[in-house]
Design an enzyme around this catalytic site. Structure first.
Site, short mmCIF file in Angstrom:
data_model
loop_
_atom_site.label_atom_id
_atom_site.label_comp_id
_atom_site.label_asym_id
_atom_site.label_seq_id
_atom_site.Cartn_x
_atom_site.Cartn_y
_atom_site.Cartn_z
N SER A 183 40.90 44.27 38.78
CA SER A 183 40.95 42.86 39.18
C SER A 183 40.61 41.91 38.05
O SER A 183 41.07 40.77 38.06
CB SER A 183 40.01 42.62 40.36
OG SER A 183 38.69 42.99 40.04
N HIS A 211 45.45 43.99 44.22
CA HIS A 211 46.30 43.19 43.34
C HIS A 211 47.67 43.81 43.09
O HIS A 211 48.39 43.40 42.19
CB HIS A 211 45.58 42.93 42.01
CG HIS A 211 44.30 42.19 42.21
ND1 HIS A 211 44.24 40.82 42.34
CD2 HIS A 211 43.02 42.64 42.34
CE1 HIS A 211 42.98 40.46 42.54
NE2 HIS A 211 42.22 41.54 42.54
N LYS A 241 45.55 38.37 49.33
CA LYS A 241 46.04 37.97 48.01
C LYS A 241 47.55 37.70 48.08
O LYS A 241 47.93 36.67 48.62
CB LYS A 241 45.59 39.01 47.00
CG LYS A 241 44.08 38.82 46.80
CD LYS A 241 43.30 39.83 46.07
CE LYS A 241 41.83 39.41 46.13
NZ LYS A 241 40.90 40.49 45.81
#
Ligand SMILES: *Cc1c(COP(=O)(O)O)cnc(C)c1O
Length: 388
Positions: A183, A211, A241
């Site tokens: 990250s 991610h 996200k």
């Protein structure tokens, strides 16, 4: 007279202030997927994880609004009581299909997922091997498990092998834990090599793909980079996200998911996700599946930036510019804000001491000319900086 609790808090804060490590919440109004206003300034944000700008997509917003109107604002109870809205089964089936897993379980957030999954599968007689740069919530889950926790050097497969060779035999089970995309560094875990080691030593492999989902492997995530699925037993991730909503998930085999739904404490003892978050996530998954060029765009933008800024080629949507001391990162962040860019400084303990940095997150909606201008400023005013 101040009581000892206040004295404690004040002295702790003074210590953090002296090390430039005190943090403050800045009110931020996200106008759309990329522009934000904060502190009286309008800035182009390179600090949101909204990689596909879906938080503000008209269809995603409409799905959430419609779900609130029909089903209410909250889930009302834990999923095992009355909070298990029918939308969750639909969302879990979609996630399992996308991740080529038998089943899935949705949690209130990614942090809750990791804090629940790991202690359900690993106990005091077991061994955990955790990448030193793994996300804080994986460490939280590891500690809650009360298993033996071994930190391995970042992405160092030989180190993982050495720890397994030395310690595997003395433990009932072993779990290897890593981020799929790191990250704060944006680099990728060697999932195929870790999977081969896991098989050799009869260990399990868990990857946190917060991610990767929506932006790597055609949108399926970092376990699908080679085109076919890496042998990751536990594919965890977040809906907060690229998906643009909120919530966490695990995709795994049917028996593992059944056990998680029976025993994971952050599922059992925490209220279910608001139904509107599930509705938004389902619509976001529709968009990702229908528009493969959208999923590929943020990494392409990150790579265009690293080429223009003379940095190592981006492997994901995340590009670090490591500056060293906290003050250097804070000053660079302020310099970029004066140029109209929001690029937050990331300081210890989020990253190791001496590696404070700028962390840039690229999204589909970032204008190419602004990326070029940012790259030029980085090249000219932050010269000689190497990404890790
Ligand atoms: C953001 C993040 C999480 C936490 O997910 P939330 O849904 O925001 O709680 C977990 N793991 C990694 C690697 C992350 O970056």
């Amino acid at each position: 007279m101040a009581n000892s609790l206040d004295t404690f808090a004040q002295s702790k804060l003074a210590e953090l202030e002296a090390g430039h490590l005190r943090r403050r919440l800045a009110e931020t109004l996200r106008e759309d997927g990329i522009w934000v206003s904060r502190g009286g300034r309008r800035l182009l944000s390179f600090s949101c994880n909204d990689y596909l700008n879906l938080t503000h997509h008209p269809k995603v917003k409409a799905a959430a609004a419609e779900a609130v109107a029909r089903y209410g604002a909250g889930a009302g109870a834990s999923r095992l009581i009355t909070g298990n809205h029918p939308l969750f089964a639909e969302l879990e089936a979609r996630l399992a299909q996308l991740k080529q897993a038998e089943a899935a379980c949705v949690f209130g957030s990614g942090y809750l997922a990791n804090a629940g999954i790991i202690p359900t599968l690993v106990g005091p007689d077991d061994l955990l091997l955790v990448d030193e740069l793994a996300h804080a919530c994986l460490w939280a889950g590891a500690q809650l498990s009360r298993g033996r926790v071994e930190k391995f050097r970042h992405n160092d497969v030989a180190h993982v092998r050495a720890v397994l060779a030395e310690q595997r035999a003395a433990h009932d089970h072993a779990l290897i834990v890593t981020d799929g995309v790191f990250s704060m560094d944006g680099d990728l875990a060697p999932l195929d090599e870790l999977a081969a080691l896991a098989q050799e030593y009869e260990a399990w492999l868990m990857s946190d793909d917060a991610h990767g989902l929506g932006v790597l492997g055609g949108g399926r995530g970092s376990s699908f980079l080679s085109g076919k699925k890496s042998a990751v037993d536990l594919q965890m991730g977040t809906l907060s996200k690229a998906i643009g909503s909120y919530g966490g998930y695990l995709c795994a085999s049917a028996p593992v998911i059944d056990l998680i739904k029976t025993r994971a404490r952050t599922l059992v003892y925490s209220t279910g996700l608001p139904p509107a978050s599930a509705a938004a996530a389902l619509t976001a998954l529709d968009i990702i599946e229908a528009e493969p060029e959208l999923a590929a765009s943020p990494v392409a933008k990150a790579q265009a930036f690293t080429r223009a800024a003379n940095l190592p080629l981006a492997q994901s949507t995340i590009v670090p510019i490591v500056l060293g001391e906290a003050t250097a990162a804070l000053e660079a962040s302020e310099m970029l804000a004066c140029e109209g860019f929001l690029v937050m400084a990331i300081r210890p303990p989020t990253v190791p001491a001496g590696t404070a940095r700028l962390r840039l997150a690229f999204t589909a909606g970032h204008p190419d000319e602004e990326i070029a201008r940012l790259a030029q400023i980085v090249r000219e005013r932050l010269p000689g900086r190497q990404a890790r």
